[in-house]
Write a protein that holds these residues in place. Structure first.
Motif, mmCIF file in Angstrom:
data_model
loop_
_atom_site.group_PDB
_atom_site.id
_atom_site.type_symbol
_atom_site.label_atom_id
_atom_site.label_comp_id
_atom_site.label_asym_id
_atom_site.label_seq_id
_atom_site.Cartn_x
_atom_site.Cartn_y
_atom_site.Cartn_z
ATOM 1 N N UNK A 189 -69.042 6.233 -35.774
ATOM 2 C CA UNK A 189 -67.675 6.752 -35.789
ATOM 3 C C UNK A 189 -66.930 6.307 -34.550
ATOM 4 N N UNK A 190 -65.673 5.959 -34.743
ATOM 5 C CA UNK A 190 -64.755 5.656 -33.638
ATOM 6 C C UNK A 190 -63.558 6.584 -33.750
ATOM 7 N N UNK A 191 -63.142 7.131 -32.612
ATOM 8 C CA UNK A 191 -61.895 7.899 -32.542
ATOM 9 C C UNK A 191 -60.912 7.123 -31.673
ATOM 10 N N UNK A 192 -59.677 7.011 -32.137
ATOM 11 C CA UNK A 192 -58.661 6.278 -31.383
ATOM 12 C C UNK A 192 -57.575 7.236 -30.913
ATOM 13 N N UNK A 193 -56.811 6.791 -29.932
ATOM 14 C CA UNK A 193 -55.782 7.630 -29.325
ATOM 15 C C UNK A 193 -54.664 7.935 -30.311
ATOM 16 N N UNK A 194 -54.037 9.102 -30.130
ATOM 17 C CA UNK A 194 -52.950 9.490 -31.024
ATOM 18 C C UNK A 194 -51.711 8.638 -30.759
ATOM 19 N N UNK A 195 -50.941 8.439 -31.820
ATOM 20 C CA UNK A 195 -49.740 7.614 -31.778
ATOM 21 C C UNK A 195 -48.691 8.258 -32.678
ATOM 22 N N UNK A 196 -47.508 7.647 -32.742
ATOM 23 C CA UNK A 196 -46.580 8.046 -33.787
ATOM 24 C C UNK A 196 -47.230 7.743 -35.135
ATOM 25 N N UNK A 197 -46.848 8.426 -36.209
ATOM 26 C CA UNK A 197 -47.587 8.295 -37.479
ATOM 27 C C UNK A 197 -47.676 6.884 -38.031
ATOM 28 N N UNK A 198 -46.595 6.101 -37.965
ATOM 29 C CA UNK A 198 -46.640 4.751 -38.524
ATOM 30 C C UNK A 198 -47.620 3.884 -37.738
ATOM 31 N N UNK A 199 -47.571 3.969 -36.419
ATOM 32 C CA UNK A 199 -48.510 3.206 -35.598
ATOM 33 C C UNK A 199 -49.936 3.673 -35.823
ATOM 34 N N UNK A 200 -50.141 4.976 -35.999
ATOM 35 C CA UNK A 200 -51.489 5.496 -36.257
ATOM 36 C C UNK A 200 -52.060 4.896 -37.535
ATOM 37 N N UNK A 201 -51.249 4.829 -38.590
ATOM 38 C CA UNK A 201 -51.711 4.240 -39.849
ATOM 39 C C UNK A 201 -51.955 2.745 -39.689
ATOM 40 N N UNK A 202 -51.045 2.042 -38.991
ATOM 41 C CA UNK A 202 -51.256 0.621 -38.721
ATOM 42 C C UNK A 202 -52.569 0.396 -37.980
ATOM 43 N N UNK A 203 -52.827 1.217 -36.975
ATOM 44 C CA UNK A 203 -54.038 1.053 -36.184
ATOM 45 C C UNK A 203 -55.289 1.315 -37.014
#
Length: 428
Positions: A189-203
């Motif tokens: 599992x990898x957890x990534x930093x929070x972002x605005x929603x569109x960037x989060x989905x892109x990431x």
């Protein structure tokens, strides 16, 4: 344009992969040579609307007539560290008149975020990404490591592979907060930093495809499918979400339960109430319901609780307070998933929704705990009658989503679990 063609060529990039995620949760792609990128930005790349009705196995009920234009968002353009000669950008599909295609999930999420802003609200989101790694390239799943769940042995066994995953993500500007072995065989599992929603989905899309590429480079095969083997726990794709107003996190600093503000309470309440319908986009496949079972930390009950890993909504009060949606999995389209969650939360704020008492035990031990839908058909039925979701998504997208779901139900539901898993394992 974030990076011009000459700059890309100087970095050895020959082509740009432009991705979109279909309603079955599969990432699809069109690619253009670097010299054609400017034209793709201006005029788009031909893209059939039949993709709206593709099922996970590439069957489709979409017709041959019509065309869309897939335009890369070059503000997110990224040179791919694990695929030399390639760059990546997320795309949005437009109709021939230059309007965002009503069936485009990234376009939907952009619109939902904008509508949330009209309420004076914003959101931050992040994904926990689980995947399983198999030896070789065969269709059977053979765990690439044999150490115990969460064991240091698993890091040791695949240390070079995991090093390359982290190195590629860092090169691509993805901030990883945590990486560890998970419970299932061959699972990480990898957890990534929070972002605005569109960037989060892109990431999420970028992280998955990076993991896939590094896996291939190591002679391995990665899958993000909700169920990989019949007796395994499956891959979740948990969403962390918080809602903000004027720079203040509405999930903390208030007088409500666990410090929730009134608007934060209503936002969470709107999501909790609509979870059965949200499963049609967050747990959108037949194998999703082989994973979504009690006492497997999958969040199979329509309850919430503080740090309760058996609740569908786990509230996290430490540091930056947020909710974790545990019932979503790796077959979800991240743009649809976040658009649905934000729509539900926004509706909750408008309605002044409240929350029931939190649950601080395993809900499976409570006689009155409400289970979430136990199959995809029940989730689709809830989705089709959830006014806030179907109004925001619009009739064309709703019809495409439900058509894809019903086709998958017809295709898989009569099969035994082992066959369902075998047929869907490598689609995600």
């Amino acid at each position: 344009m974030a990076m011009d063609s000459a700059n890309l060529t100087a970095r050895g990039v020959l082509a740009v992969a432009v991705t979109f995620v279909d309603n079955a949760g599969v990432t699809r792609v069109k690619a253009v040579p670097v010299g054609v990128l400017a034209n793709a930005v201006a005029n788009g790349i031909g893209n059939s609307p039949s993709f709206d009705r593709f099922v996970f196995d590439d069957s489709s009920t979409g017709g041959p007539v019509g065309d869309l234009r897939l335009k890369p968002d070059v503000s997110k353009l990224t040179v791919l560290a694990a695929q030399p000669g390639w760059a990546w950008a997320p795309g949005v599909r437009y109709d021939q008149d230059g309007n965002v295609h009503p069936g485009d999930s990234r376009g939907l999420l952009v619109r939902v975020v904008s509508e949330l802003a009209e309420q004076g609200l914003s959101a931050r989101a992040a994904f926990e990404i689980e995947w399983c790694v198999s030896k070789g390239d065969g269709d059977e799943f053979v765990p690439a490591c044999s150490g115990p769940a969460y064991g240091m042995t698993r890091l040791t066994e695949l240390n070079g592979y995991l090093h390359d995953v982290l190195a590629a993500l860092a090169t691509q500007g993805i901030h990883v907060q945590q990486i560890h072995p998970e419970y299932a065989a061959g699972q990480y599992e990898i957890s990534v930093a929070h972002q605005d929603p569109v960037t989060a989905a892109d990431h999420l899309v970028l992280v998955r495809e990076t993991i896939r590429a590094v896996s291939v480079n190591h002679g391995l095969r990665a899958t993000f499918a909700p169920k990989v083997v019949a007796d395994g726990v499956g891959n979740g794709c948990h969403v962390h979400l918080s809602v903000w107003r004027e720079g203040e996190n509405l999930m903390g600093g208030g007088d409500g339960t666990f410090g929730l503000t009134p608007e934060g309470t209503s936002f969470v309440g709107g999501i909790l109430t609509r979870l059965p319908a949200l499963l049609a986009i967050g747990a959108p496949s037949v194998p999703s319901y082989l994973r979504l079972i009690p006492s497997h930390w999958a969040g199979a009950f329509q309850v919430w609780g503080l740090e309760n890993r058996e609740a569908a909504l786990r509230f996290i009060a430490a540091e930056s307070p947020n909710i974790e949606i545990k019932c979503f999995d790796g077959s979800a389209n991240p743009y649809l998933a976040l658009a649905g969650l934000l729509t539900a939360g926004s509706a909750g704020v408008t309605e002044g929704a409240t929350l029931p008492d939190p649950v601080d035990v395993n809900p499976a031990t409570l006689p009155d705990a409400i289970p979430l839908p136990s199959n995809l058909a029940a989730a689709v039925e809830a989705f089709e009658t959830e006014l806030a979701l179907i109004t925001t998504f619009g009739p064309e997208l709703v019809d495409a989503i439900t058509t894809v779901r019903k086709n998958e139900i017809e295709l898989l539901s009569v099969l035994p679990p082992e066959e369902i898993i075998a047929r869907s394992r490598w689609s995600y």
